[in-house]
Scaffold this active site. Structure first.
Site, mmCIF file in Angstrom:
data_model
loop_
_atom_site.group_PDB
_atom_site.id
_atom_site.type_symbol
_atom_site.label_atom_id
_atom_site.label_comp_id
_atom_site.label_asym_id
_atom_site.label_seq_id
_atom_site.Cartn_x
_atom_site.Cartn_y
_atom_site.Cartn_z
ATOM 1 N N CYS A 68 -5.741 -3.525 1.084
ATOM 2 C CA CYS A 68 -4.579 -3.983 0.014
ATOM 3 C C CYS A 68 -5.377 -4.458 -1.201
ATOM 4 O O CYS A 68 -6.637 -4.567 -1.278
ATOM 5 C CB CYS A 68 -3.516 -4.733 0.753
ATOM 6 S SG CYS A 68 -4.299 -6.332 1.709
ATOM 7 N N THR A 69 -4.550 -5.394 -2.036
ATOM 8 C CA THR A 69 -5.235 -6.000 -2.956
ATOM 9 C C THR A 69 -6.465 -7.137 -2.717
ATOM 10 O O THR A 69 -7.553 -7.068 -2.967
ATOM 11 C CB THR A 69 -4.404 -6.678 -3.979
ATOM 12 O OG1 THR A 69 -3.208 -5.628 -4.285
ATOM 13 C CG2 THR A 69 -4.831 -7.280 -4.993
#
Length: 481
Positions: free
Chosen positions: A331-332
Protein backbone atom coordinates in the site's frame (compact mmCIF):
# COMPACT_ATOMS: atom_id res chain seq x y z
CA UNK A 1 29.98 -2.97 15.58
CA UNK A 2 33.63 -3.29 16.62
CA UNK A 3 33.44 -6.41 18.77
CA UNK A 4 31.13 -9.34 19.27
CA UNK A 5 30.82 -11.74 22.18
CA UNK A 6 29.46 -15.11 21.17
CA UNK A 7 27.42 -17.37 23.42
CA UNK A 8 27.34 -21.02 22.42
CA UNK A 9 24.27 -23.02 23.39
CA UNK A 10 23.24 -26.55 22.42
CA UNK A 11 20.24 -25.43 20.33
CA UNK A 12 21.26 -21.95 19.27
CA UNK A 13 24.25 -19.68 18.80
CA UNK A 14 23.42 -16.12 19.86
CA UNK A 15 25.65 -13.20 18.95
CA UNK A 16 25.64 -10.33 21.44
CA UNK A 17 26.88 -7.04 19.91
CA UNK A 18 28.14 -5.37 23.10
CA UNK A 19 28.92 -2.08 21.38
CA UNK A 20 25.17 -1.52 21.10
CA UNK A 21 25.13 -1.02 24.88
CA UNK A 22 26.76 2.24 26.05
CA UNK A 23 26.37 1.13 29.68
CA UNK A 24 29.13 -1.44 29.24
CA UNK A 25 31.53 1.04 27.69
CA UNK A 26 30.83 3.42 30.56
CA UNK A 27 31.68 0.59 32.97
CA UNK A 28 35.26 0.40 31.59
CA UNK A 29 35.02 -3.32 30.90
CA UNK A 30 38.33 -5.09 31.39
CA UNK A 31 39.34 -8.77 31.59
CA UNK A 32 40.44 -8.41 35.20
CA UNK A 33 37.25 -6.76 36.45
CA UNK A 34 35.11 -9.56 37.85
CA UNK A 35 32.13 -7.26 38.43
CA UNK A 36 32.13 -6.07 34.84
CA UNK A 37 32.63 -9.63 33.61
CA UNK A 38 29.52 -10.64 35.51
CA UNK A 39 27.65 -7.69 34.02
CA UNK A 40 28.77 -8.74 30.55
CA UNK A 41 27.65 -12.30 31.23
CA UNK A 42 24.30 -11.03 32.44
CA UNK A 43 23.92 -8.96 29.30
CA UNK A 44 24.79 -11.84 26.99
CA UNK A 45 22.37 -14.13 28.80
CA UNK A 46 19.57 -11.53 28.70
CA UNK A 47 20.24 -10.86 25.02
CA UNK A 48 20.15 -14.59 24.23
CA UNK A 49 16.91 -15.12 26.17
CA UNK A 50 15.28 -12.08 24.58
CA UNK A 51 16.08 -13.27 21.04
CA UNK A 52 15.14 -16.88 21.82
CA UNK A 53 11.72 -15.80 23.11
CA UNK A 54 10.95 -14.21 19.75
CA UNK A 55 11.50 -17.28 17.59
CA UNK A 56 8.64 -18.36 15.31
CA UNK A 57 8.49 -21.36 12.95
CA UNK A 58 9.58 -20.61 9.38
CA UNK A 59 8.52 -22.28 6.15
CA UNK A 60 11.21 -24.97 6.12
CA UNK A 61 11.06 -27.81 8.63
CA UNK A 62 13.01 -26.94 11.74
CA UNK A 63 13.88 -23.42 10.51
CA UNK A 64 13.04 -20.36 12.58
CA UNK A 65 12.46 -16.64 12.05
CA UNK A 66 11.97 -13.98 14.69
CA UNK A 67 9.09 -11.56 15.37
CA UNK A 68 9.52 -8.38 17.40
CA UNK A 69 7.88 -4.94 17.39
CA UNK A 70 5.45 -6.06 14.64
CA UNK A 71 8.35 -7.01 12.36
CA UNK A 72 9.53 -10.40 11.11
CA UNK A 73 13.26 -11.02 10.76
CA UNK A 74 14.46 -13.84 8.53
CA UNK A 75 18.18 -13.47 9.30
CA UNK A 76 19.85 -13.74 12.69
CA UNK A 77 21.87 -10.60 12.07
CA UNK A 78 18.69 -8.60 11.53
CA UNK A 79 17.08 -9.57 14.85
CA UNK A 80 20.40 -8.98 16.63
CA UNK A 81 20.72 -5.45 15.26
CA UNK A 82 17.09 -4.71 16.08
CA UNK A 83 17.33 -5.94 19.68
CA UNK A 84 20.65 -4.20 20.20
CA UNK A 85 19.44 -0.81 18.95
CA UNK A 86 15.81 -0.86 20.06
CA UNK A 87 15.82 -2.86 23.31
CA UNK A 88 19.20 -2.06 24.87
CA UNK A 89 17.70 -0.20 27.82
CA UNK A 90 15.56 -3.21 28.75
CA UNK A 91 18.52 -5.59 28.72
CA UNK A 92 21.02 -3.38 30.55
CA UNK A 93 22.36 -5.26 33.61
CA UNK A 94 22.11 -3.53 37.00
CA UNK A 95 25.10 -1.52 38.29
CA UNK A 96 27.48 -2.86 40.92
CA UNK A 97 25.86 -3.75 44.19
CA UNK A 98 22.41 -4.22 42.69
CA UNK A 99 22.08 -7.94 42.15
CA UNK A 100 24.73 -8.38 39.46
CA UNK A 101 25.24 -11.93 40.64
CA UNK A 102 21.84 -12.96 39.21
CA UNK A 103 22.74 -12.42 35.58
CA UNK A 104 20.36 -14.57 33.58
CA UNK A 105 17.25 -14.25 35.71
CA UNK A 106 17.65 -10.50 36.27
CA UNK A 107 18.27 -9.66 32.63
CA UNK A 108 15.42 -11.81 31.37
CA UNK A 109 13.04 -10.36 33.95
CA UNK A 110 13.89 -6.80 32.95
CA UNK A 111 13.33 -7.67 29.28
CA UNK A 112 9.88 -9.07 30.01
CA UNK A 113 8.95 -6.11 32.21
CA UNK A 114 10.06 -3.69 29.49
CA UNK A 115 7.98 -5.49 26.86
CA UNK A 116 5.01 -5.58 29.23
CA UNK A 117 5.35 -1.85 29.81
CA UNK A 118 5.03 -1.19 26.07
CA UNK A 119 2.02 -3.47 25.87
CA UNK A 120 0.26 -1.61 28.67
CA UNK A 121 1.02 1.74 27.08
CA UNK A 122 3.14 4.62 28.36
CA UNK A 123 1.87 7.93 29.64
CA UNK A 124 1.64 10.85 27.21
CA UNK A 125 4.11 13.70 27.72
CA UNK A 126 2.27 16.87 26.67
CA UNK A 127 5.22 19.26 26.63
CA UNK A 128 5.83 21.42 23.54
CA UNK A 129 9.29 22.01 22.07
CA UNK A 130 11.21 25.27 22.41
CA UNK A 131 11.32 27.04 19.04
CA UNK A 132 13.15 30.19 20.11
CA UNK A 133 16.35 29.00 18.43
CA UNK A 134 14.68 29.12 15.01
CA UNK A 135 15.09 32.18 12.83
CA UNK A 136 12.25 34.51 11.78
CA UNK A 137 9.86 32.81 9.39
CA UNK A 138 11.51 29.36 9.58
CA UNK A 139 8.30 27.72 10.79
CA UNK A 140 6.13 29.56 8.25
CA UNK A 141 8.36 28.95 5.22
CA UNK A 142 6.38 27.66 2.22
CA UNK A 143 9.31 25.57 1.03
CA UNK A 144 8.98 22.40 3.05
CA UNK A 145 7.84 18.83 3.03
CA UNK A 146 5.04 16.43 3.88
CA UNK A 147 5.47 13.64 6.43
CA UNK A 148 3.58 10.37 6.41
CA UNK A 149 3.85 8.00 9.39
CA UNK A 150 2.00 5.67 11.73
CA UNK A 151 2.69 3.89 14.97
CA UNK A 152 0.74 0.98 16.43
CA UNK A 153 0.96 0.91 20.21
CA UNK A 154 -1.37 0.82 23.18
CA UNK A 155 -2.59 4.33 24.06
CA UNK A 156 -4.09 4.67 27.53
CA UNK A 157 -5.49 8.17 27.01
CA UNK A 158 -6.30 8.88 23.33
CA UNK A 159 -7.98 12.18 24.21
CA UNK A 160 -4.81 13.48 25.89
CA UNK A 161 -2.65 12.34 22.97
CA UNK A 162 -5.07 14.00 20.56
CA UNK A 163 -4.97 17.31 22.47
CA UNK A 164 -1.16 17.23 22.58
CA UNK A 165 -0.94 16.47 18.85
CA UNK A 166 -3.23 19.37 18.00
CA UNK A 167 -1.23 21.75 20.20
CA UNK A 168 2.07 20.45 18.78
CA UNK A 169 1.00 20.86 15.15
CA UNK A 170 -0.37 24.35 15.79
CA UNK A 171 2.82 25.27 17.66
CA UNK A 172 4.90 24.21 14.64
CA UNK A 173 2.48 25.70 12.07
CA UNK A 174 1.78 22.27 10.57
CA UNK A 175 -1.35 21.37 8.64
CA UNK A 176 -2.67 17.93 7.76
CA UNK A 177 -4.59 15.02 9.27
CA UNK A 178 -3.84 12.98 12.38
CA UNK A 179 -5.92 10.03 13.59
CA UNK A 180 -5.53 8.88 17.19
CA UNK A 181 -7.00 5.71 18.71
CA UNK A 182 -6.37 3.34 21.57
CA UNK A 183 -4.34 1.27 19.06
CA UNK A 184 -1.94 4.06 18.05
CA UNK A 185 -1.55 7.08 15.79
CA UNK A 186 -1.59 7.73 12.03
CA UNK A 187 -0.66 11.06 10.53
CA UNK A 188 0.27 13.03 7.45
CA UNK A 189 1.35 16.61 8.12
CA UNK A 190 2.99 19.35 6.09
CA UNK A 191 5.11 22.36 6.96
CA UNK A 192 8.53 23.93 6.67
CA UNK A 193 11.57 21.66 6.89
CA UNK A 194 12.47 23.21 10.24
CA UNK A 195 8.98 22.38 11.50
CA UNK A 196 8.86 18.82 10.19
CA UNK A 197 12.36 18.06 11.50
CA UNK A 198 11.41 19.32 14.95
CA UNK A 199 8.14 17.37 14.77
CA UNK A 200 10.05 14.13 14.13
CA UNK A 201 12.50 14.90 16.92
CA UNK A 202 9.67 15.48 19.41
CA UNK A 203 7.76 12.36 18.29
CA UNK A 204 10.85 10.18 18.75
CA UNK A 205 11.35 11.52 22.26
CA UNK A 206 7.71 11.02 23.27
CA UNK A 207 7.70 8.20 25.89
CA UNK A 208 4.74 6.57 24.19
CA UNK A 209 6.64 6.09 20.91
CA UNK A 210 10.28 6.21 22.05
CA UNK A 211 11.02 2.49 21.77
CA UNK A 212 8.84 1.88 18.70
CA UNK A 213 9.16 4.76 16.21
CA UNK A 214 12.42 5.51 14.43
CA UNK A 215 13.58 8.06 11.86
CA UNK A 216 12.95 5.62 9.02
CA UNK A 217 9.25 5.35 9.92
CA UNK A 218 8.66 8.90 8.66
CA UNK A 219 8.20 9.06 4.90
CA UNK A 220 9.15 12.44 3.45
CA UNK A 221 8.16 14.12 0.19
CA UNK A 222 8.46 17.66 -1.18
CA UNK A 223 5.54 19.88 -0.18
CA UNK A 224 4.54 21.99 2.80
CA UNK A 225 1.65 23.34 4.84
CA UNK A 226 -0.07 24.47 1.62
CA UNK A 227 -0.68 20.82 0.66
CA UNK A 228 -3.56 20.63 3.16
CA UNK A 229 -6.52 23.02 3.56
CA UNK A 230 -6.31 22.92 7.36
CA UNK A 231 -5.35 20.84 10.40
CA UNK A 232 -7.61 18.00 11.51
CA UNK A 233 -6.78 15.94 14.59
CA UNK A 234 -9.31 13.54 16.09
CA UNK A 235 -9.91 10.40 18.12
CA UNK A 236 -11.24 7.37 16.24
CA UNK A 237 -11.77 3.68 16.86
CA UNK A 238 -9.18 2.72 14.22
CA UNK A 239 -6.15 4.63 13.00
CA UNK A 240 -6.87 3.30 9.52
CA UNK A 241 -10.59 2.89 8.71
CA UNK A 242 -11.00 -0.77 7.79
CA UNK A 243 -14.33 -1.08 9.60
CA UNK A 244 -13.30 -4.07 11.74
CA UNK A 245 -13.01 -3.86 15.52
CA UNK A 246 -9.26 -3.80 16.38
CA UNK A 247 -10.01 -6.28 19.16
CA UNK A 248 -11.22 -8.79 16.58
CA UNK A 249 -8.45 -8.29 14.03
CA UNK A 250 -5.33 -6.87 15.63
CA UNK A 251 -2.27 -5.29 14.08
CA UNK A 252 -0.30 -7.76 16.21
CA UNK A 253 -1.29 -10.56 13.79
CA UNK A 254 0.23 -9.02 10.67
CA UNK A 255 1.93 -10.76 7.80
CA UNK A 256 5.70 -11.03 7.41
CA UNK A 257 7.34 -7.65 6.80
CA UNK A 258 9.69 -7.45 3.83
CA UNK A 259 12.21 -4.66 3.38
CA UNK A 260 12.13 -2.84 0.00
CA UNK A 261 15.13 -4.95 -1.10
CA UNK A 262 13.44 -8.22 -0.10
CA UNK A 263 10.15 -7.15 -1.70
CA UNK A 264 11.97 -6.19 -4.90
CA UNK A 265 13.54 -9.66 -5.11
CA UNK A 266 10.16 -11.32 -4.45
CA UNK A 267 8.45 -9.30 -7.20
CA UNK A 268 11.29 -10.05 -9.60
CA UNK A 269 10.93 -13.78 -8.92
CA UNK A 270 7.12 -13.58 -9.15
CA UNK A 271 7.20 -11.84 -12.54
CA UNK A 272 9.73 -14.35 -13.86
CA UNK A 273 7.64 -17.34 -12.75
CA UNK A 274 4.35 -15.77 -13.85
CA UNK A 275 5.67 -15.26 -17.37
CA UNK A 276 6.20 -19.02 -17.52
CA UNK A 277 2.81 -19.81 -15.99
CA UNK A 278 4.36 -21.28 -12.84
CA UNK A 279 3.61 -18.74 -10.11
CA UNK A 280 1.68 -19.57 -6.94
CA UNK A 281 1.90 -15.94 -5.80
CA UNK A 282 -0.53 -13.01 -5.86
CA UNK A 283 0.87 -9.48 -5.83
CA UNK A 284 -1.97 -7.65 -4.08
CA UNK A 285 -2.53 -3.88 -4.09
CA UNK A 286 -4.43 -2.94 -0.90
CA UNK A 287 -5.35 0.54 -2.09
CA UNK A 288 -8.46 1.94 -3.73
CA UNK A 289 -9.10 1.80 -7.48
CA UNK A 290 -8.34 5.48 -8.12
CA UNK A 291 -4.93 5.06 -6.47
CA UNK A 292 -3.85 1.99 -8.44
CA UNK A 293 -5.26 3.53 -11.62
CA UNK A 294 -2.41 6.05 -11.88
CA UNK A 295 0.36 3.85 -10.46
CA UNK A 296 0.94 0.22 -9.47
CA UNK A 297 3.42 -2.65 -9.49
CA UNK A 298 3.73 -4.69 -12.65
CA UNK A 299 1.58 -7.81 -12.64
CA UNK A 300 -0.44 -6.83 -9.57
CA UNK A 301 -4.03 -7.59 -8.63
CA UNK A 302 -5.71 -4.27 -7.82
CA UNK A 303 -9.24 -4.61 -6.37
CA UNK A 304 -11.80 -2.27 -7.93
CA UNK A 305 -12.91 -0.90 -4.54
CA UNK A 306 -13.56 2.70 -3.57
CA UNK A 307 -12.76 2.50 0.16
CA UNK A 308 -10.42 0.45 2.31
CA UNK A 309 -13.41 -0.42 4.50
CA UNK A 310 -14.59 -2.57 1.56
CA UNK A 311 -11.39 -4.63 1.66
CA UNK A 312 -12.59 -7.20 4.24
CA UNK A 313 -15.70 -7.89 2.15
CA UNK A 314 -13.51 -8.17 -0.94
CA UNK A 315 -11.42 -10.83 0.80
CA UNK A 316 -14.56 -12.68 1.96
CA UNK A 317 -16.05 -12.70 -1.53
CA UNK A 318 -12.82 -13.90 -3.12
CA UNK A 319 -11.45 -16.45 -0.66
CA UNK A 320 -11.01 -19.08 -3.40
CA UNK A 321 -8.71 -16.67 -5.19
CA UNK A 322 -6.31 -16.65 -2.23
CA UNK A 323 -6.50 -20.35 -1.38
CA UNK A 324 -3.04 -21.94 -1.11
CA UNK A 325 -1.39 -18.79 -2.46
CA UNK A 326 1.60 -16.78 -1.33
CA UNK A 327 0.39 -13.19 -1.09
CA UNK A 328 2.66 -10.15 -1.46
CA UNK A 329 0.74 -7.10 -0.22
CA UNK A 330 1.56 -3.43 -0.58
CA UNK A 331 0.00 0.00 0.00
CA UNK A 332 1.12 3.65 0.15
CA UNK A 333 3.03 3.77 3.43
CA UNK A 334 2.45 0.34 4.98
CA UNK A 335 -0.40 1.02 7.40
CA UNK A 336 -3.25 -0.55 5.42
CA UNK A 337 -1.20 -3.72 5.04
CA UNK A 338 -0.87 -4.00 8.83
CA UNK A 339 -4.59 -4.58 9.31
CA UNK A 340 -5.25 -5.94 5.82
CA UNK A 341 -2.68 -8.72 6.14
CA UNK A 342 -3.98 -9.55 9.61
CA UNK A 343 -7.50 -9.91 8.21
CA UNK A 344 -6.32 -12.09 5.33
CA UNK A 345 -4.31 -14.27 7.70
CA UNK A 346 -7.36 -14.68 9.96
CA UNK A 347 -9.08 -16.53 7.10
CA UNK A 348 -6.39 -19.25 7.17
CA UNK A 349 -6.48 -19.90 3.41
CA UNK A 350 -3.11 -18.56 2.24
CA UNK A 351 0.22 -20.34 2.31
CA UNK A 352 1.99 -17.18 3.46
CA UNK A 353 1.19 -13.46 3.67
CA UNK A 354 3.94 -10.89 3.21
CA UNK A 355 3.79 -7.10 3.24
CA UNK A 356 6.05 -4.29 2.01
CA UNK A 357 7.52 -2.49 5.04
CA UNK A 358 7.23 1.25 4.59
CA UNK A 359 4.96 0.82 1.57
CA UNK A 360 5.48 2.18 -1.93
CA UNK A 361 6.95 5.34 -0.41
CA UNK A 362 10.00 3.50 0.93
CA UNK A 363 10.28 1.22 -2.09
CA UNK A 364 10.55 4.20 -4.46
CA UNK A 365 13.29 5.74 -2.32
CA UNK A 366 15.47 2.73 -3.05
CA UNK A 367 14.10 1.60 -6.44
CA UNK A 368 12.88 4.68 -8.37
CA UNK A 369 13.26 2.65 -11.57
CA UNK A 370 12.08 -0.65 -10.13
CA UNK A 371 8.87 -2.57 -10.79
CA UNK A 372 6.48 0.23 -9.80
CA UNK A 373 4.97 2.09 -12.74
CA UNK A 374 3.30 5.49 -12.77
CA UNK A 375 2.66 7.93 -9.94
CA UNK A 376 2.03 7.45 -6.25
CA UNK A 377 -1.36 8.74 -5.10
CA UNK A 378 -1.32 10.81 -1.90
CA UNK A 379 -4.24 12.04 0.22
CA UNK A 380 -3.61 15.77 0.07
CA UNK A 381 -4.02 18.62 -2.42
CA UNK A 382 -1.11 17.31 -4.54
CA UNK A 383 -3.09 14.11 -5.30
CA UNK A 384 0.10 12.40 -6.51
CA UNK A 385 3.88 12.55 -6.37
CA UNK A 386 6.23 11.58 -9.16
CA UNK A 387 8.13 8.33 -9.15
CA UNK A 388 9.16 8.01 -12.78
CA UNK A 389 8.24 9.29 -16.21
CA UNK A 390 5.75 6.50 -16.91
CA UNK A 391 2.13 7.56 -17.50
CA UNK A 392 -0.15 4.54 -17.28
CA UNK A 393 -3.60 6.17 -17.14
CA UNK A 394 -5.65 8.16 -19.64
CA UNK A 395 -8.03 11.10 -19.93
CA UNK A 396 -11.61 10.15 -19.07
CA UNK A 397 -12.95 11.74 -22.25
CA UNK A 398 -10.43 11.55 -25.10
CA UNK A 399 -8.13 8.71 -24.02
CA UNK A 400 -4.93 10.75 -24.14
CA UNK A 401 -2.31 9.61 -21.64
CA UNK A 402 -2.93 11.65 -18.49
CA UNK A 403 -2.40 11.10 -14.76
CA UNK A 404 -3.15 14.37 -12.93
CA UNK A 405 -6.34 14.19 -10.89
CA UNK A 406 -8.80 17.00 -10.32
CA UNK A 407 -11.97 16.98 -8.24
CA UNK A 408 -15.19 16.59 -10.20
CA UNK A 409 -16.51 20.07 -10.97
CA UNK A 410 -20.02 19.20 -9.74
CA UNK A 411 -20.44 20.59 -6.23
CA UNK A 412 -22.34 17.52 -4.97
CA UNK A 413 -19.72 15.03 -6.16
CA UNK A 414 -16.56 13.93 -4.37
CA UNK A 415 -15.12 11.81 -7.20
CA UNK A 416 -11.73 12.40 -8.78
CA UNK A 417 -11.46 12.76 -12.52
CA UNK A 418 -8.66 12.42 -15.05
CA UNK A 419 -9.39 15.03 -17.69
CA UNK A 420 -6.62 16.48 -19.86
CA UNK A 421 -6.12 20.26 -20.45
CA UNK A 422 -7.66 20.01 -23.91
CA UNK A 423 -10.87 18.45 -22.63
CA UNK A 424 -11.03 20.83 -19.68
CA UNK A 425 -10.96 23.75 -22.12
CA UNK A 426 -14.03 22.20 -23.76
CA UNK A 427 -15.82 22.25 -20.40
CA UNK A 428 -15.45 18.53 -19.75
CA UNK A 429 -14.54 18.87 -16.08
CA UNK A 430 -16.93 16.44 -14.37
CA UNK A 431 -16.23 12.78 -13.61
CA UNK A 432 -18.93 11.55 -16.02
CA UNK A 433 -21.78 12.81 -18.29
CA UNK A 434 -24.34 12.37 -15.49
CA UNK A 435 -22.41 14.73 -13.21
CA UNK A 436 -21.82 17.11 -16.10
CA UNK A 437 -25.60 17.38 -16.59
CA UNK A 438 -26.19 17.87 -12.85
CA UNK A 439 -23.62 20.65 -12.81
CA UNK A 440 -25.42 22.42 -15.64
CA UNK A 441 -28.73 22.06 -13.78
CA UNK A 442 -27.24 23.50 -10.61
CA UNK A 443 -25.55 26.47 -12.32
CA UNK A 444 -28.63 27.29 -14.43
CA UNK A 445 -30.96 27.12 -11.43
CA UNK A 446 -33.21 24.74 -13.33
CA UNK A 447 -33.59 22.51 -10.29
CA UNK A 448 -34.12 23.65 -6.74
CA UNK A 449 -33.58 20.15 -5.40
CA UNK A 450 -30.51 19.07 -3.46
CA UNK A 451 -28.43 16.83 -5.68
CA UNK A 452 -27.14 13.55 -4.24
CA UNK A 453 -23.65 12.21 -4.63
CA UNK A 454 -24.43 9.60 -7.24
CA UNK A 455 -23.27 9.32 -10.79
CA UNK A 456 -22.40 6.96 -13.58
CA UNK A 457 -19.01 6.27 -11.99
CA UNK A 458 -20.49 4.85 -8.78
CA UNK A 459 -23.55 3.15 -10.25
CA UNK A 460 -21.66 0.95 -12.66
CA UNK A 461 -19.01 -0.14 -10.14
CA UNK A 462 -19.94 -3.04 -7.84
CA UNK A 463 -19.23 -2.23 -4.20
CA UNK A 464 -17.34 -5.50 -3.77
CA UNK A 465 -16.10 -6.99 -7.06
CA UNK A 466 -15.78 -10.76 -7.45
CA UNK A 467 -12.67 -11.74 -9.38
CA UNK A 468 -12.75 -14.28 -12.18
CA UNK A 469 -10.69 -17.29 -11.14
CA UNK A 470 -8.69 -18.89 -13.92
CA UNK A 471 -5.82 -21.34 -14.14
CA UNK A 472 -3.77 -18.77 -16.06
CA UNK A 473 -0.86 -17.46 -14.02
CA UNK A 474 -1.55 -13.80 -14.78
CA UNK A 475 -5.33 -13.91 -15.08
CA UNK A 476 -5.67 -11.76 -11.96
CA UNK A 477 -3.32 -9.03 -13.11
CA UNK A 478 -4.37 -5.57 -14.14
CA UNK A 479 -4.86 -5.18 -17.89
CA UNK A 480 -1.53 -4.24 -19.35
CA UNK A 481 0.20 -4.39 -15.98
Amino acid sequence: VRAEHVISEKDSIQTCPLDFYPSLAEGNLSPGDSHESQRASALRAAFSAFVKAREVPAGAAGAVWWRCCRQTFRERGGIHRHVGTQHGAELRPPPRGHGHGHGHGQGQGEAHRGAAGRERGAEVCDELPDTRHLGPGELESKAGEVLLYYCYCEVRDPEKLCAWQKALCEHLHLTGKVRVASEGINGTVGGSKAATSLYIEVMLSQPLFKDILCQDDFKRSAGGAHCFPDLRVGVFKEIVPMGIDPKKVSYKETGIHLSPQEFHREVEQYLSQASQGQSDTILLDCRNFYESKIGHFQGCLAPDIRKFSYFPSYVDENLELFKNKRVLMYCTGGIRCERGSAYLRSKAVCKEVYQLKGGIHKYLEEFPDGFYRGKLFVFDDRFSICSNEDVISACRYCGTLWDQYKLCSSQHCRQLVLTCPSCRKKGLTACCPVCQEKELEATSGASGQTLKEECECTKRRPRVPVEHISTGAQSNSLPGA
